[in-house]
Design an enzyme around this catalytic site. Structure first.
Site, PDB file in Angstrom:
ATOM      1  N   HIS A   1       0.887  -1.176   0.000  1.00 35.95           N
ATOM      2  CA  HIS A   1       0.000   0.000   0.000  1.00 35.95           C
ATOM      3  C   HIS A   1       0.923   1.224   0.000  1.00 35.95           C
ATOM      4  CE1 HIS A   1      -2.355  -2.981   2.354  1.00 35.95           C
ATOM      5  NE2 HIS A   1      -3.429  -2.408   1.865  1.00 35.95           N
TER       6      HIS A   1
ATOM      7  N   ASP B   1       2.456   1.976   3.304  1.00 38.18           N
ATOM      8  CA  ASP B   1       3.396   0.995   3.874  1.00 38.18           C
ATOM      9  C   ASP B   1       4.837   1.419   3.605  1.00 38.18           C
ATOM     10  OD1 ASP B   1       1.116  -0.556   4.219  1.00 38.18           O
ATOM     11  OD2 ASP B   1       1.504  -1.793   2.448  1.00 38.18           O
TER      12      ASP B   1
HETATM   13  C1  XUL Z   1      -7.554  -6.501   4.386  1.00 44.21           C
HETATM   14  C2  XUL Z   1      -6.751  -6.926   3.222  1.00 44.21           C
HETATM   15  C3  XUL Z   1      -5.895  -5.879   2.606  1.00 44.21           C
HETATM   16  C4  XUL Z   1      -5.817  -5.965   1.116  1.00 44.21           C
HETATM   17  C5  XUL Z   1      -5.079  -4.817   0.475  1.00 44.21           C
HETATM   18  O1  XUL Z   1      -8.309  -7.506   4.936  1.00 44.21           O
HETATM   19  O2  XUL Z   1      -6.779  -8.070   2.850  1.00 44.21           O
HETATM   20  O3  XUL Z   1      -4.636  -5.941   3.174  1.00 44.21           O
HETATM   21  O4  XUL Z   1      -5.219  -7.144   0.705  1.00 44.21           O
HETATM   22  O5  XUL Z   1      -5.581  -3.596   0.848  1.00 44.21           O
END
Ligand code: XUL
Ligand code: CO
Length: 439
Positions: A101, A104
């Protein structure tokens, strides 16, 4: 690269008789299974958020994780150390991909400009590390759920300024994903859902979510980003009702809004079970609709009703998942991303290695079993036989669209003795066990 995890050298394949906890017993990257190497079949990926950012926080307690960059205090110094640690970890683990993300990899600044500047600086460092190690980006995504501004949603917020802000953030992450050669881009609807219909315009929120995704598709075309767009379903948590509830809901949504040409689905095992489905059900449904794009590999706990994001160790589940993935012809450009975290009590850096080894070996083992099961065709042949009445006679006419209710009623009047056959579930479960425990 031996600064952040000096206690581990490279994790290599030693075979199933090995008792070395820092070796693979099944994952042998260059071994050919089903016409491709294990590395190509499995396309393992590390989730930046859990492995580098997870602190071991839960609802009742603060962070427990001990990390070698833990003494740093300046957010950008921490971000740089995490980037270096990430690539040292993946190199030692032989993990060829990662996912992130935006938040992150770089800290949010005071302003949007500062946030973007931080991202550019760390993305440049990551690009160098990618070049030096050969590790690639499976997907990027934008965190549109942690900050308080997203309390009512992002693309489905009742506030248009939040919609615009979310668009700015996705635009930037998409640019960085393109710059880093990312093969996919994920949308997980973090807070795209609702708590109560008493305050919610359901129609406008769904329409806006579709508008947002169409804008993403348009922008990708504009900048020449050719990665695969993915939607990741989840039924609940953080909102009570998430719009991307499960594969069926996502397919309905994509088709309603003319988005099915541009998106595939990223299926997470723990999200599947939270939705009341098996992981295999979600994979199968996406696969038969031509929408199986990628996987977030983890597992939940049967006794807990939330997203525990554990490393996958259940070989039955990984076998049946790999069975679907093989029938799909693989996942590329998707992969198996470990959206998984070590337990709060597993606080030492070495636990990150044990967690990933557990998951990689569980999927490699599952791949080997699934390939044997497929080659034998035992299940495929049973299923083909079970539906054989649709290949001749009246069944063939039904499938070819040659009959309607009138003809079928006439047929039923003439064939009133119906002969059924057993579904043989117990026998099939025994056959599966024969493959599970063949070695
Ligand atoms: C949350 C989840 C996230 C997604 C990306 O449950 O799985 O980490 O994979 O935003
Ligand atoms: Co996920």
């Amino acid at each position: 690269m031996n600064k952040y995890f000096p206690e581990v050298t490279k994790v290599v394949f030693e075979g199933k008789d090995s008792r070395n906890p820092l070796a693979f017993r099944y994952y042998d990257p260059q071994r050919v299974v089903g016409g491709k190497t294990m590395e190509e079949q499995l396309r393992f990926s590390m989730a930046y958020w859990h492995t580098l950012c997870g602190a071991g926080v839960d609802m009742f307690g603060s962070g427990t994780a001990v990390r070698s960059w833990g003494h740093l205090t300046k957010p950008m110094d921490i971000a740089k150390a995490k980037a270096e640690a990430a690539f040292e970890f993946m190199s030692k683990m032989q993990i060829p991909f990662f996912c992130f993300h935006d938040v992150d990899i770089a800290p949010e600044g005071e302003t949007l400009e500062e946030t973007f500047q931080n991202l550019d600086e760390i993305a440049a460092l990551i690009k160098d590390l990618m070049k030096a190690t050969g590790i690639k980006l499976l997907w990027g995504t934008t965190n549109l759920f942690t900050h308080p501004r997203f309390m009512h949603g992002a693309a489905t917020s009742p506030n248009a300024d939040v919609f615009a802000y979310a668009a700015a953030r996705v635009k930037k992450t998409m640019e960085i994903t393109k710059e880093l050669g990312g093969e996919n881009y994920v949308f997980w609807g973090g807070r795209e859902g609702y708590e109560t219909l008493l305050n919610t315009d359901l129609k406008l929120e769904l329409d806006n979510l579709a508008r947002f995704l169409h804008m993403a598709v348009d922008y990708a075309k504009e900048i020449g980003f050719t990665g695969q767009f993915l939607i990741e379903p989840k039924p609940k948590e953080p909102t009570k009702h998430q719009y991307d509830f499960d594969v069926a809901a996502v397919i309905g949504f994509l088709k309603t809004y003319g988005l099915e040409k541009y998106f595939k689905i990223n299926i997470e095992a723990n999200h599947a079970t939270l939705a009341g489905h098996t992981f295999q059900h979600e994979l199968r449904l996406a696969r038969i609709n031509g929408l199986l794009g990628s996987v977030d590999a983890n597992q939940g706990d049967d006794l807990l009703g939330w997203d525990t994001d554990q490393f996958p160790t259940n070989i039955y589940t990984t076998t049946l998942a790999m069975y679907e993935i093989l029938l799909n012809g693989g996942l590329a450009p998707g992969g198996l991303n470990f959206d998984a975290k070590v337990r709060r009590g597993s606080f030492e850096p070495i636990d990150l290695f044990y967690g990933h080894i557990a998951g990689m070996d569980a999927f490699a083992h599952g791949l080997l079993i699934a390939q044997r099961l497929l080659e034998s065709r035992e299940l495929e042949d049973f299923i083909a036989e079970r539906y054989s009445s649709y290949r001749t006679g009246i069944g063939e006419k039904i499938v070819k669209g040659e009959v309607g209710f009138k003809e079928l009623a006439q047929y039923a009047l003439e064939h009133q003795e119906i002969k059924l056959t057993s579904g043989r579930q117990e026998l099939l479960e025994t056959i599966l066990n024969r493959y599970m425990f063949a070695d």
